[in-house]
Design a protein around this motif. Sequence first.
Motif, short mmCIF file in Angstrom:
data_model
loop_
_atom_site.label_atom_id
_atom_site.label_comp_id
_atom_site.label_asym_id
_atom_site.label_seq_id
_atom_site.Cartn_x
_atom_site.Cartn_y
_atom_site.Cartn_z
N MET A 1 -8.68 19.56 15.43
CA MET A 1 -9.32 19.59 14.17
C MET A 1 -10.63 20.02 14.11
N HIS A 2 -10.86 20.77 12.93
CA HIS A 2 -12.30 21.31 13.08
C HIS A 2 -13.11 20.39 12.38
N LYS A 3 -14.36 20.33 12.86
CA LYS A 3 -15.22 19.31 12.20
C LYS A 3 -16.22 19.82 11.30
N VAL A 4 -16.53 18.91 10.21
CA VAL A 4 -17.40 19.34 9.19
C VAL A 4 -18.88 19.57 9.82
N ILE A 5 -19.41 20.61 9.12
CA ILE A 5 -20.96 20.98 9.56
C ILE A 5 -21.85 20.98 8.23
N ASP A 6 -21.04 20.84 6.93
CA ASP A 6 -21.96 20.94 5.88
C ASP A 6 -21.07 20.53 4.59
N VAL A 7 -21.83 19.56 3.70
CA VAL A 7 -20.88 19.05 2.55
C VAL A 7 -22.08 19.16 1.42
N LYS A 8 -21.53 19.80 0.28
CA LYS A 8 -22.30 20.01 -1.01
C LYS A 8 -21.57 19.36 -1.99
N PRO A 9 -22.18 18.44 -2.90
CA PRO A 9 -21.56 17.71 -4.00
C PRO A 9 -21.78 18.53 -5.06
N VAL A 10 -20.87 19.15 -6.11
CA VAL A 10 -21.06 20.03 -7.29
C VAL A 10 -20.33 19.33 -8.23
N ASP A 11 -20.65 20.13 -9.73
CA ASP A 11 -20.17 19.43 -10.86
C ASP A 11 -18.63 19.24 -10.85
N ASP A 12 -18.21 18.14 -11.71
CA ASP A 12 -17.13 18.01 -11.68
C ASP A 12 -16.49 17.23 -10.70
N TYR A 13 -17.04 16.48 -9.81
CA TYR A 13 -16.52 15.52 -8.98
C TYR A 13 -15.88 16.54 -8.08
N LEU A 15 -16.46 18.59 -3.69
CA LEU A 15 -17.14 18.75 -2.76
C LEU A 15 -16.83 20.25 -2.04
N ILE A 16 -17.92 20.80 -1.69
CA ILE A 16 -17.74 22.10 -0.93
C ILE A 16 -18.09 21.78 0.30
N VAL A 17 -17.02 21.86 1.21
CA VAL A 17 -17.09 21.51 2.70
C VAL A 17 -16.87 22.64 3.72
N THR A 18 -18.07 22.84 4.64
CA THR A 18 -17.95 23.91 5.51
C THR A 18 -17.59 23.43 6.71
N PHE A 19 -16.73 23.91 7.47
CA PHE A 19 -16.24 23.46 8.91
C PHE A 19 -16.75 24.43 9.75
N ASP A 20 -16.64 23.95 11.15
CA ASP A 20 -17.13 24.53 12.06
C ASP A 20 -16.52 25.93 12.63
#
Length: 82
Positions: A1-13, A15-20
């Motif tokens: 499974m790919h690991k999460v390297i970044d997360v950004k909360p944005v409007d309207d609840y 999440l923008i999630v970047t994987f490795d």
Amino acid sequence: MHKVIDVKPVDDYKLIVTFDNGIVKEYDMKPKLNEWPFELLKNKAFFKAVKVDTGGYGVSWNSDIDLSEFELWKNGKDINLV
């Protein structure tokens, strides 16, 4: 499974999630906001305090509220940030 390297909360609840592997996904938290303990995330300041877990195994807000990398990968929508 790919690991999460970044997360950004944005409007309207969401999440923008970047994987490795470079894939970026948008995860909509709204369906979970009426479930315990996620209902606490209705507080926008608390929602924005999300962070990547050590090792990239998911994201969390505190010791009780978290999402696994599998959940984010499986149920997130691929997005193009160009």
